[in-house]
Design an enzyme around this catalytic site. Structure first.
Site, PDB file in Angstrom:
ATOM      1  N   GLU A  87       7.386   4.088   6.331  1.00 17.19           N
ATOM      2  CA  GLU A  87       6.438   4.198   5.156  1.00 17.19           C
ATOM      3  C   GLU A  87       6.539   4.664   4.227  1.00 17.19           C
ATOM      4  O   GLU A  87       5.986   4.727   2.796  1.00 17.19           O
ATOM      5  CB  GLU A  87       4.659   3.692   5.452  1.00 17.19           C
ATOM      6  CG  GLU A  87       4.388   2.369   6.389  1.00 17.19           C
ATOM      7  CD  GLU A  87       3.004   2.694   6.821  1.00 17.19           C
ATOM      8  OE1 GLU A  87       2.303   1.741   6.237  1.00 17.19           O
ATOM      9  OE2 GLU A  87       2.852   3.340   7.691  1.00 17.19           O
ATOM     10  N   ASP A  99       3.289  -0.107   2.261  1.00 21.43           N
ATOM     11  CA  ASP A  99       3.640   1.092   1.411  1.00 21.43           C
ATOM     12  C   ASP A  99       4.544   1.608   0.806  1.00 21.43           C
ATOM     13  O   ASP A  99       4.891   2.942   0.405  1.00 21.43           O
ATOM     14  CB  ASP A  99       2.474   2.197   2.869  1.00 21.43           C
ATOM     15  CG  ASP A  99       1.422   2.081   2.337  1.00 21.43           C
ATOM     16  OD1 ASP A  99       0.707   2.173   1.917  1.00 21.43           O
ATOM     17  OD2 ASP A  99       0.460   1.735   3.992  1.00 21.43           O
ATOM     18  N   HIS A 156      -5.879  -4.045   0.530  1.00 23.53           N
ATOM     19  CA  HIS A 156      -6.192  -4.835   2.273  1.00 23.53           C
ATOM     20  C   HIS A 156      -7.233  -5.639   1.892  1.00 23.53           C
ATOM     21  O   HIS A 156      -7.342  -6.619   2.750  1.00 23.53           O
ATOM     22  CB  HIS A 156      -6.949  -4.014   2.582  1.00 23.53           C
ATOM     23  CG  HIS A 156      -5.763  -2.806   3.527  1.00 23.53           C
ATOM     24  ND1 HIS A 156      -5.622  -1.967   2.728  1.00 23.53           N
ATOM     25  CD2 HIS A 156      -4.904  -2.943   4.495  1.00 23.53           C
ATOM     26  CE1 HIS A 156      -4.155  -0.674   3.939  1.00 23.53           C
ATOM     27  NE2 HIS A 156      -3.692  -2.007   4.896  1.00 23.53           N
ATOM     28  N   CYS A 187       7.223  -5.363   8.544  1.00 24.89           N
ATOM     29  CA  CYS A 187       5.325  -6.365   9.096  1.00 24.89           C
ATOM     30  C   CYS A 187       4.631  -5.997   7.579  1.00 24.89           C
ATOM     31  O   CYS A 187       3.547  -6.630   6.759  1.00 24.89           O
ATOM     32  CB  CYS A 187       4.532  -5.918   9.974  1.00 24.89           C
ATOM     33  SG  CYS A 187       4.652  -3.550   9.998  1.00 24.89           S
TER      34      CYS A 187
HETATM   35  C1  PEP Z   1       2.626  -1.778   5.193  1.00 27.33           C
HETATM   36  O1  PEP Z   1       2.108  -0.475   4.198  1.00 27.33           O
HETATM   37  O2  PEP Z   1       3.730  -2.151   4.540  1.00 27.33           O
HETATM   38  C2  PEP Z   1       1.583  -2.383   6.462  1.00 27.33           C
HETATM   39  C3  PEP Z   1       1.822  -3.160   6.637  1.00 27.33           C
HETATM   40  O3  PEP Z   1       0.549  -1.501   6.128  1.00 27.33           O
HETATM   41  P1  PEP Z   1      -0.631  -1.689   5.665  1.00 27.33           P
HETATM   42  O4  PEP Z   1      -0.802  -2.654   5.042  1.00 27.33           O
HETATM   43  O5  PEP Z   1      -1.289  -1.745   6.617  1.00 27.33           O
HETATM   44  O6  PEP Z   1      -0.398  -0.633   5.230  1.00 27.33           O
HETATM   45 MG    MG Z   2       0.943   0.624   5.632  1.00 22.99          MG
END
Ligand code: PEP
Ligand code: MG
Length: 592
Positions: free
Chosen positions: A433, A457, A191, A504
């Site tokens: 995910e 994920d 993150h 995403c």
């Molecule tokens: C993902 O897991 O691809 C996602 C978009 O969520 P995050 O990156 O916030 O876990």
């Molecule tokens: Mg995620």
């Protein structure tokens, strides 16, 4: 001599600037010789100022923990050590006699004291070396200005070097102060990397030992395109990267000129190209970069940024309302809190051995319905001001979706009883995910209005590769056949059920993944705002029929290398140079 390290590129761009060390365990101190008696005086003064500052810090910590006896005793020990006349005299003598800067003098004193501690036979006394080290580090940090407060008050921007940065620390930093980020830990989808991209700051992660080599103030180059970091560059390297920087930003500026063009393939298929955001203010930038709506609003950052707001309904309501009003009538997908994993808060225990497999995302929300209710109330109130959609993270079973839907219904009724204005209950979607969500997609779809693939994920959980670990970052690969095949399954099932499907995760902005994602028939790609122009350019040179054949072919290939090569053969003559440069990152190094 320069030091060259290579890690994982986490946010594209090139930056050059002075190093600033944060959270670095062993502070490396550079010896600076003093030439004049005035310089010696200045260093002695800096030393005594730092002593005063450090003493003040220790006293204020001690006051804050006045009800914790052991903690207070510990602080008293630290203050005693700091005031030790022999240590103080030793440091002052070194500044005067050896004519070295204060931090170097302190580091030498500290080194020798620690060595003496090491040879003490009594294990208890020997273990007190940690206190000496803590006090010494604090003192050196105050001399070097390596602490976070110093970063916040810096006048000139810096390259931030750290062994690790947690997302709440990164979120709290101002982009004006930051030229670039380099960390030992982390992966491209950790993150901190996600935040760097959203801030448009070049970053390289998973460098393993950059924090050990870098010295505060030294010139550092961050090459976030290829994942290189150069500490103390020589003249040739400096020239080369200054050129690369110029070339990169002028190519980017040219691509950004097309921001107003529609996102459509070369043969005219429109694609929804949306933005991922972490902060509500980012909504103001989406149209400038040529994006359409929000494909992922990571709402947990509202809490990570200001832990004191916790679950304050009004704070969330204002953030959502701002985003919805700014983008109305474009769709805004607001994801419910996805805390846990690498996004911790004090209120969430960090004792789990495997936090990514633990109390995370929807699991926390459903276990704490009173807190989750605040977020859902804020969402329903804000829904009145735009085209809202709600999305749930970390879904593994349909019962979770049913539970949230029923919560939404009763919260809507509660708001009506209270006479609080609200919008209609928005469409409720799920993130794909986990392999459980892929294999159980037919069970989930009847309860879900739309889906979005969280490829970060999905890759982590499919390949059993921690997305934040530098030791397995080479294995983290969203183009692995096991991941690509799952995307194809979900896309097909969504098409059959006539459900909207987007993606995403970071994969949505990977130049080699995009042709496949289009070929599998995804409706939407949602990417960090700063990458929208690049992705739009990529979409515009791809033919949909070619993309479909590439996607089909990828399902027959044996490895991610084969998949990559197959897409590369197609895009080689189509993509702009700057994008190809990124793809060929292994080959493109200095002198090649
Ligand atoms: C993902 O897991 O691809 C996602 C978009 O969520 P995050 O990156 O916030 O876990
Ligand atoms: Mg995620």
């Amino acid at each position: 001599m320069s030091i060259r390290l290579s890690g994982t590129p986490a946010s594209p761009g090139v930056s050059i600037g002075p190093a600033f060390l944060l959270n670095v365990e062993e502070i490396r101190v550079k010896k600076r010789a003093l030439r004049t008696p005035e310089e010696v005086e200045i260093e002695l003064e800096r030393f005594s100022d730092a002593l005063v500052k450090t003493r003040g810090e220790l006293e204020s910590i001690s006051d804050k923990i006045s009800d914790v006896i052991e903690g207070q005793q510990l602080m008293e020990v630290h203050i005693l050590l700091l005031n030790d006349p022999s240590m103080i005299a030793d440091a002052q003598n070194r500044i005067r006699n050896e004519q070295v800067c204060a931090e170097y003098a302190v580091s030498r004193v500290l080194y020798e004291v620690l060595e003496r501690f090491n040879s003490i036979a009594d294990p208890y006394l020997r273990s007190r070396a940690v206190d000496v080290r803590d006090v010494g580090r604090r003192l050196i940090a105050n001399l070097l200005g390596t602490e976070r407060e110093a970063l916040v008050s810096l006048r000139n921007p810096v390259i931030l070097i750290s062994s690790d940065l947690d997302p709440s620390q990164t979120a709290g930093l101002s982009r004006k102060q930051l030229l670039g980020i380099a960390t030992d830990l982390g992966g491209s989808t950790s993150h901190t990397a996600i935040l760097a991209r959203s801030m448009g700051i070049p970053a390289v992660v998973a460098l393993k030992d950059v924090a050990e080599y870098a010295v505060p103030g030294q010139t550092v180059i961050i090459d976030g395109i290829h994942g290189n970091v150069i500490i103390d560059p020589d003249e040739d390297e400096f020239q080369y990267y200054s050129e690369l920087k110029k070339r990169y930003y002028s190519a980017e500026a040219e691509i950004a000129l097309n921001a107003d063009n529609p996102a459509e393939t070369a043969d005219g298929t429109p694609i929804e190209l949306s933005a991922n955001i972490e902060f509500s203010q980012e909504a103001d930038q989406v149209s400038r970069f040529g994006g359409y709506g929000i494909g992922l609003f990571r709402t947990e950052f509202i809490r990570l940024l200001s832990p004191e707001v916790q679950d304050d309904e009004d704070v969330h309501y204002r953030a959502y309302r701002h985003v919805l009003e700014t983008l109305n009538p474009q769709p805004v997908i607001i994801r419910t809190l996805d805390l846990g994993g690498d996004k911790f808060l004090d209120s969430i225990p960090t004792v789990e051995k495997n936090p990514f497999l633990g109390w995370r995302g929807i699991r926390i929300c459903l276990d704490r319905p009173e807190k989750f209710t605040n977020q859902l109330r804020a969402l329903l109130r804000a829904a009145k001001y735009g085209n809202a959609r709600i999305m749930l993270p970390m879904i593994t079973g349909y019962d979770q979706v049913i539970e949230v839907r029923s919560m939404l219904r009763s919260i809507a009724a509660e708001l009506d009883r209270e006479g609080v204005p609200r919008g209609d209950i928005p469409p409720l979607g799920i993130m794909i995910e986990t392999p459980a969500a892929v294999l159980g997609i037919d069970l989930l779809l009847p309860h879900s209005d739309f889906v979005s693939i969280g490829s970060n994920d999905l890759t982590q959980y499919t390949l059993a590769v921690d997305r934040g670990s530098p030791y397995v970052s080479k294995l983290f690969d969203s183009l692995h056949p096991a991941v690509v095949r799952q995307i194809s399954i979900v896309a097909r099932k969504c098409r059959e059920a006539e459900k909207w499907i987007g993606i995403c995760g970071l994969m949505a902005s990977d130049p080699l993944a995009i042709p496949l994602l289009l070929g599998f028939g995804l409706n939407e790609l949602s990417v960090p705002i700063t990458l929208i122009p690049d992705v739009k350019e990529i979409i515009s040179v791809i033919n949909m029929t070619d993309a479909q054949s590439l996607a089909e072919k990828s399902l027959t290939l044996k490895s991610s290398d084969e998949i990559r090569k197959s897409v590369l053969d197609y895009v080689e003559s189509k993509y702009p140079d700057i994008i190809l440069d990124e793809i060929h990152r292994d080959k493109i190094d200095r002198g090649n």
